[in-house]
Motif scaffolding. Sequence first.
Motif, PDB file in Angstrom:
ATOM      1  N   ARG A 153       0.833  -1.204   0.000  1.00  0.00           N
ATOM      2  CA  ARG A 153       0.000   0.000   0.000  1.00  0.00           C
ATOM      3  C   ARG A 153       0.867   1.253   0.000  1.00  0.00           C
ATOM      4  O   ARG A 153       0.514   2.261  -0.630  1.00  0.00           O
ATOM      5  N   GLN A 154       1.995   1.192   0.688  1.00  0.00           N
ATOM      6  CA  GLN A 154       2.863   2.361   0.803  1.00  0.00           C
ATOM      7  C   GLN A 154       3.758   2.558  -0.414  1.00  0.00           C
ATOM      8  O   GLN A 154       4.250   3.666  -0.648  1.00  0.00           O
ATOM      9  N   ASN A 155       4.000   1.489  -1.177  1.00  0.00           N
ATOM     10  CA  ASN A 155       4.923   1.542  -2.309  1.00  0.00           C
ATOM     11  C   ASN A 155       4.251   0.942  -3.548  1.00  0.00           C
ATOM     12  O   ASN A 155       4.418  -0.246  -3.830  1.00  0.00           O
ATOM     13  N   PRO A 156       3.501   1.735  -4.307  1.00  0.00           N
ATOM     14  CA  PRO A 156       2.811   1.219  -5.494  1.00  0.00           C
ATOM     15  C   PRO A 156       3.787   0.537  -6.458  1.00  0.00           C
ATOM     16  O   PRO A 156       4.863   1.060  -6.735  1.00  0.00           O
ATOM     17  N   GLY A 157       3.410  -0.648  -6.912  1.00  0.00           N
ATOM     18  CA  GLY A 157       4.261  -1.415  -7.815  1.00  0.00           C
ATOM     19  C   GLY A 157       5.115  -2.444  -7.106  1.00  0.00           C
ATOM     20  O   GLY A 157       5.573  -3.410  -7.721  1.00  0.00           O
ATOM     21  N   LEU A 158       5.348  -2.248  -5.813  1.00  0.00           N
ATOM     22  CA  LEU A 158       6.135  -3.207  -5.046  1.00  0.00           C
ATOM     23  C   LEU A 158       5.315  -4.466  -4.776  1.00  0.00           C
ATOM     24  O   LEU A 158       4.121  -4.393  -4.490  1.00  0.00           O
ATOM     25  N   GLN A 159       5.949  -5.618  -4.879  1.00  0.00           N
ATOM     26  CA  GLN A 159       5.326  -6.879  -4.489  1.00  0.00           C
ATOM     27  C   GLN A 159       5.963  -7.322  -3.177  1.00  0.00           C
ATOM     28  O   GLN A 159       7.183  -7.468  -3.087  1.00  0.00           O
TER      29      GLN A 159
END
Length: 202
Positions: free
Chosen positions: A120-126
């Motif tokens: 949620r805090q880092n868009p694109g991060l898995q």
Amino acid sequence: MNKLRTALATAAAGALGLAALATAPAQAAAQPAFLAASQMPPSSTPWTATQVFTGIPENGGALCAPYKIPAQNTRYREFTTELDTNGVQITTVARTEADAVKLVDTLRKALAGCGPLLERQNPGLQAVSAAHGKVAVEEGAWVYSLDTADPQIGNTDIHLFAVGRDGRTVTLVRWGQMGDLKDAPVAAFRTTTKTAVNKLWP
């Protein structure tokens, strides 16, 4: 992703959330013991350990929970290898055993929910968190993992965490390196966790 890796490498994940910490007379003269470098999971290059410092690590706030760890009655030691592998142990003595129990619960919830929070805090991060069970030692210890990947950059990182308790004393251990969960020494880290909690007090 490099920013994320740097933060994870310097922070102990979780919020060591106690309103107040104080050393009781019974433990006033003694301090909990820490892991030695040789007690970290085996690595292709030797581990080195810093001295034990008072307080919390610089930039020691967790990514997955509020920055709540007080410096009082808290100490830490950091670990590194010649490769991109690192770790930290943070140990704190709570005012009461009930406070220590609450702290462990806070940390476990933060570690279990870390992956979804980071996404949620880092868009694109898995980011995927997983629980790896309880370690039978003193009042118990619990092991978790955090597997992160940034498809745009191509970086992957894996971290293992453990939180354990011996009476009023709570310790958190983190291990991390580049790679995936399949690369992580989960079994060896469970052994490290057991050693860490056993060593706290003779």
